[in-house]
Design a protein around this motif. Structure first.
Motif, PDB file in Angstrom:
ATOM      1  N   PRO A   9       0.796  -1.217   0.000  1.00 24.50           N
ATOM      2  CA  PRO A   9       0.000   0.000   0.000  1.00 24.50           C
ATOM      3  C   PRO A   9       0.831   1.271   0.000  1.00 24.50           C
ATOM      4  O   PRO A   9       0.290   2.374   0.108  1.00 24.50           O
ATOM      5  CB  PRO A   9      -0.758  -0.102   1.330  1.00 24.50           C
ATOM      6  CG  PRO A   9       0.233  -0.765   2.246  1.00 24.50           C
ATOM      7  CD  PRO A   9       0.990  -1.748   1.372  1.00 24.50           C
ATOM      8  N   PHE A  10       2.152   1.152  -0.129  1.00 23.63           N
ATOM      9  CA  PHE A  10       3.023   2.289   0.110  1.00 23.63           C
ATOM     10  C   PHE A  10       3.202   3.171  -1.124  1.00 23.63           C
ATOM     11  O   PHE A  10       3.207   2.690  -2.266  1.00 23.63           O
ATOM     12  CB  PHE A  10       4.400   1.806   0.589  1.00 23.63           C
ATOM     13  CG  PHE A  10       4.331   0.892   1.765  1.00 23.63           C
ATOM     14  CD1 PHE A  10       3.866   1.350   2.989  1.00 23.63           C
ATOM     15  CD2 PHE A  10       4.707  -0.446   1.664  1.00 23.63           C
ATOM     16  CE1 PHE A  10       3.788   0.504   4.083  1.00 23.63           C
ATOM     17  CE2 PHE A  10       4.639  -1.296   2.750  1.00 23.63           C
ATOM     18  CZ  PHE A  10       4.169  -0.820   3.965  1.00 23.63           C
ATOM     19  N   GLU A  11       3.392   4.451  -0.871  1.00 21.22           N
ATOM     20  CA  GLU A  11       3.752   5.407  -1.903  1.00 21.22           C
ATOM     21  C   GLU A  11       5.134   5.040  -2.443  1.00 21.22           C
ATOM     22  O   GLU A  11       5.979   4.516  -1.713  1.00 21.22           O
ATOM     23  CB  GLU A  11       3.774   6.796  -1.268  1.00 21.22           C
ATOM     24  CG  GLU A  11       3.863   7.960  -2.215  1.00 21.22           C
ATOM     25  CD  GLU A  11       3.704   9.293  -1.491  1.00 21.22           C
ATOM     26  OE1 GLU A  11       3.154  10.223  -2.097  1.00 21.22           O
ATOM     27  OE2 GLU A  11       4.136   9.402  -0.324  1.00 21.22           O
ATOM     28  N   THR A  12       5.381   5.328  -3.713  1.00 13.80           N
ATOM     29  CA  THR A  12       6.705   5.092  -4.282  1.00 13.80           C
ATOM     30  C   THR A  12       7.519   6.378  -4.241  1.00 13.80           C
ATOM     31  O   THR A  12       6.974   7.479  -4.096  1.00 13.80           O
ATOM     32  CB  THR A  12       6.611   4.606  -5.735  1.00 13.80           C
ATOM     33  OG1 THR A  12       6.068   5.663  -6.540  1.00 13.80           O
ATOM     34  CG2 THR A  12       5.735   3.361  -5.850  1.00 13.80           C
ATOM     35  N   VAL A  13       8.827   6.229  -4.396  1.00 14.52           N
ATOM     36  CA  VAL A  13       9.699   7.402  -4.449  1.00 14.52           C
ATOM     37  C   VAL A  13       9.287   8.306  -5.605  1.00 14.52           C
ATOM     38  O   VAL A  13       9.281   9.538  -5.478  1.00 14.52           O
ATOM     39  CB  VAL A  13      11.172   6.966  -4.571  1.00 14.52           C
ATOM     40  CG1 VAL A  13      12.056   8.144  -4.975  1.00 14.52           C
ATOM     41  CG2 VAL A  13      11.663   6.363  -3.261  1.00 14.52           C
ATOM     42  N   ALA A  14       8.944   7.721  -6.741  1.00 15.67           N
ATOM     43  CA  ALA A  14       8.518   8.531  -7.892  1.00 15.67           C
ATOM     44  C   ALA A  14       7.275   9.342  -7.553  1.00 15.67           C
ATOM     45  O   ALA A  14       7.170  10.529  -7.913  1.00 15.67           O
ATOM     46  CB  ALA A  14       8.262   7.633  -9.099  1.00 15.67           C
ATOM     47  N   LEU A  42      17.737  10.043 -11.994  1.00 14.74           N
ATOM     48  CA  LEU A  42      17.733   8.955 -11.018  1.00 14.74           C
ATOM     49  C   LEU A  42      16.536   8.032 -11.202  1.00 14.74           C
ATOM     50  O   LEU A  42      16.659   6.806 -11.103  1.00 14.74           O
ATOM     51  CB  LEU A  42      17.740   9.530  -9.602  1.00 14.74           C
ATOM     52  CG  LEU A  42      19.053  10.215  -9.187  1.00 14.74           C
ATOM     53  CD1 LEU A  42      18.841  11.040  -7.920  1.00 14.74           C
ATOM     54  CD2 LEU A  42      20.152   9.196  -8.982  1.00 14.74           C
ATOM     55  N   LEU A  43      15.375   8.607 -11.476  1.00 11.52           N
ATOM     56  CA  LEU A  43      14.185   7.774 -11.653  1.00 11.52           C
ATOM     57  C   LEU A  43      14.253   6.956 -12.936  1.00 11.52           C
ATOM     58  O   LEU A  43      13.670   5.872 -13.015  1.00 11.52           O
ATOM     59  CB  LEU A  43      12.930   8.646 -11.647  1.00 11.52           C
ATOM     60  CG  LEU A  43      12.561   9.281 -10.306  1.00 11.52           C
ATOM     61  CD1 LEU A  43      11.322  10.157 -10.464  1.00 11.52           C
ATOM     62  CD2 LEU A  43      12.316   8.213  -9.238  1.00 11.52           C
ATOM     63  N   ALA A  44      14.987   7.461 -13.914  1.00  4.09           N
ATOM     64  CA  ALA A  44      15.089   6.736 -15.188  1.00  4.09           C
ATOM     65  C   ALA A  44      15.908   5.461 -15.050  1.00  4.09           C
ATOM     66  O   ALA A  44      15.748   4.539 -15.848  1.00  4.09           O
ATOM     67  CB  ALA A  44      15.710   7.644 -16.247  1.00  4.09           C
ATOM     68  N   GLY A  45      16.754   5.407 -14.030  1.00  2.00           N
ATOM     69  CA  GLY A  45      17.609   4.222 -13.885  1.00  2.00           C
ATOM     70  C   GLY A  45      17.604   3.643 -12.490  1.00  2.00           C
ATOM     71  O   GLY A  45      18.646   3.177 -12.022  1.00  2.00           O
ATOM     72  N   ALA A  46      16.450   3.681 -11.826  1.00  2.00           N
ATOM     73  CA  ALA A  46      16.376   3.175 -10.448  1.00  2.00           C
ATOM     74  C   ALA A  46      16.761   1.700 -10.407  1.00  2.00           C
ATOM     75  O   ALA A  46      16.179   0.887 -11.135  1.00  2.00           O
ATOM     76  CB  ALA A  46      14.976   3.381  -9.883  1.00  2.00           C
ATOM     77  N   PRO A  47      17.739   1.332  -9.563  1.00  2.62           N
ATOM     78  CA  PRO A  47      18.270  -0.042  -9.600  1.00  2.62           C
ATOM     79  C   PRO A  47      17.505  -1.061  -8.777  1.00  2.62           C
ATOM     80  O   PRO A  47      17.759  -2.258  -8.913  1.00  2.62           O
ATOM     81  CB  PRO A  47      19.677   0.143  -9.012  1.00  2.62           C
ATOM     82  CG  PRO A  47      19.514   1.273  -8.039  1.00  2.62           C
ATOM     83  CD  PRO A  47      18.481   2.202  -8.651  1.00  2.62           C
ATOM     84  N   GLU A  48      16.587  -0.631  -7.919  1.00  2.00           N
ATOM     85  CA  GLU A  48      15.980  -1.585  -6.989  1.00  2.00           C
ATOM     86  C   GLU A  48      14.692  -1.005  -6.422  1.00  2.00           C
ATOM     87  O   GLU A  48      14.412   0.192  -6.546  1.00  2.00           O
ATOM     88  CB  GLU A  48      16.947  -1.866  -5.825  1.00  2.00           C
ATOM     89  CG  GLU A  48      17.283  -0.602  -5.050  1.00  2.00           C
ATOM     90  CD  GLU A  48      18.364  -0.803  -4.011  1.00  2.00           C
ATOM     91  OE1 GLU A  48      18.763  -1.957  -3.787  1.00  2.00           O
ATOM     92  OE2 GLU A  48      18.802   0.200  -3.420  1.00  2.00           O
ATOM     93  N   GLY A  53      11.307   2.304  -2.911  1.00  2.00           N
ATOM     94  CA  GLY A  53      12.231   2.800  -3.931  1.00  2.00           C
ATOM     95  C   GLY A  53      13.634   2.315  -3.649  1.00  2.00           C
ATOM     96  O   GLY A  53      13.837   1.296  -2.993  1.00  2.00           O
ATOM     97  N   GLU A  54      14.623   3.084  -4.114  1.00  2.00           N
ATOM     98  CA  GLU A  54      16.011   2.650  -3.964  1.00  2.00           C
ATOM     99  C   GLU A  54      16.610   3.124  -2.643  1.00  2.00           C
ATOM    100  O   GLU A  54      16.246   4.169  -2.107  1.00  2.00           O
ATOM    101  CB  GLU A  54      16.857   3.136  -5.133  1.00  2.00           C
ATOM    102  CG  GLU A  54      17.007   4.634  -5.223  1.00  2.00           C
ATOM    103  CD  GLU A  54      18.079   5.032  -6.243  1.00  2.00           C
ATOM    104  OE1 GLU A  54      19.231   4.580  -6.104  1.00  2.00           O
ATOM    105  OE2 GLU A  54      17.748   5.800  -7.156  1.00  2.00           O
ATOM    106  N   SER A  55      17.573   2.350  -2.160  1.00  2.00           N
ATOM    107  CA  SER A  55      18.173   2.607  -0.858  1.00  2.00           C
ATOM    108  C   SER A  55      18.809   3.988  -0.770  1.00  2.00           C
ATOM    109  O   SER A  55      18.785   4.629   0.288  1.00  2.00           O
ATOM    110  CB  SER A  55      19.231   1.538  -0.562  1.00  2.00           C
ATOM    111  OG  SER A  55      18.678   0.240  -0.630  1.00  2.00           O
ATOM    112  N   ALA A  56      19.388   4.474  -1.859  1.00  2.00           N
ATOM    113  CA  ALA A  56      20.066   5.766  -1.836  1.00  2.00           C
ATOM    114  C   ALA A  56      19.121   6.888  -1.434  1.00  2.00           C
ATOM    115  O   ALA A  56      19.547   7.866  -0.802  1.00  2.00           O
ATOM    116  CB  ALA A  56      20.690   6.064  -3.199  1.00  2.00           C
TER     117      ALA A  56
END
Length: 300
Positions: free
Chosen positions: A145-150, A184-190, A221-224
């Protein structure tokens, strides 16, 4: 007992809802109802407390210490409950009951609320905080149910653009932050379940484990992205140092290497999050905070 909200909470909620709402007005009654429903004994309201919730130190009917937390819907308490349930106490405070959050109520295990890793020397604090954060980075549940970083940064980007229009001084930093966000969003690794608002003051001493995270605003989203907020901890000390910029670069390198995060991605998210926070601080009149954050962002 009178459930008087701490001034810090009143001020912070005024920033997030400048037109006001009735949550604070209803808070004393909601707190009394939550206490009665769970047969709790109140010890005290935690002061200064958080910026998005009322935290009350209580004891359960069997004498076990616990924490009662009440938050408005805009603080997403249902998302916090879901994240804490998924972590199951691994690296984070545990839920003390599996109740819904219709009224924004959480009952949590009691940690040591006055002892955070921020009380440690800086290098030790960063090390302990990073270790706690690593344990939280797990796969999110299916159909989470979580919001994404994007999604979250998309909302923030709109506010940043509006801030740049009314305050041309910040426009170059906003442009840089929005540009790096797109890359960053174009290449999110995880995709990991992230704390969302992690910093040293969000890691408290516990009995079950030495340090446990509290107060997540979870996001996927990604850890970074998660680590980026930790980079600027104690920003007032960094800005006061003649070597603040070089210290920041070393901190990024150290944290990236210790948690196996790409250094450039960490730098990029640190820039975005610092500019977003700085623009938001200026918008609500926290000018000193804004100046610190925007100067820090300029180093990146």
């Amino acid at each position: 007992m009178a459930f008087e909200p701490p001034r810090r909470l009143v001020r912070a909620l005024g920033e997030t809802a400048p037109d006001g709402d009735d949550w604070l007005d209803r808070l004393p009654e909601a707190a009394e109802r939550a206490v009665r429903a769970r047969d709790l004994t109140v010890e005290r309201v935690q002061v200064p407390g958080g910026r998005s919730s009322l935290v009350v130190l209580v004891r359960r009917a069997d004498g076990t210490p616990a924490v009662l937390k009440l938050a408005p819907r805009r603080a997403r308490p249902e998302s916090e409950r879901a994240a804490l349930a998924h972590w199951g106490g691994r690296g984070a405070v545990q839920l003390a009951e599996d109740a819904d959050t219709t009224e924004g109520v959480l009952l949590l295990e009691r940690l040591h609320p006055d002892v955070s890793v921020r009380s440690l020397p800086e290098s030790k604090a960063l090390l302990e905080a990073a270790g706690a954060l690593r344990r939280l980075w797990v796969q999110p549940p299916a159909d989470h149910p979580f919001e994404t970083v994007a999604q979250r940064t998309g909302r923030q980007a709109e506010a940043m653009r509006a801030g740049a229009v009314t305050d041309p001084e910040v426009a170059p930093l906003v442009d840089a932050a929005l540009g790096v966000r797109g890359e960053l969003l174009a290449g999110a690794p995880e995709e990991r379940l992230l704390h969302g608002t992690f910093r040293q003051s969000k890691v408290l001493a516990g009995d079950r484990m030495p340090w446990l995270a509290v107060g997540p605003d979870p996001v996927v989203g990604e850890s970074a992205f998660d680590l980026a907020r930790l980079v600027r901890d104690r920003v007032e000390d960094l800005v006061a140092q003649p070597s603040g910029a070089s210290t920041t670069r070393r901190r990024i390198k150290r944290l990236a290497e210790s948690l196996e995060v790409d250094q450039e991605r960490l730098r990029g998210w640190t820039l975005f999050r610092a500019v977003e926070s700085g623009v938001r601080a200026r918008r609500v009149g926290r000018e000193q905070d804004a100046e610190l954050l925007l100067e820090f962002a300029g180093w990146l």
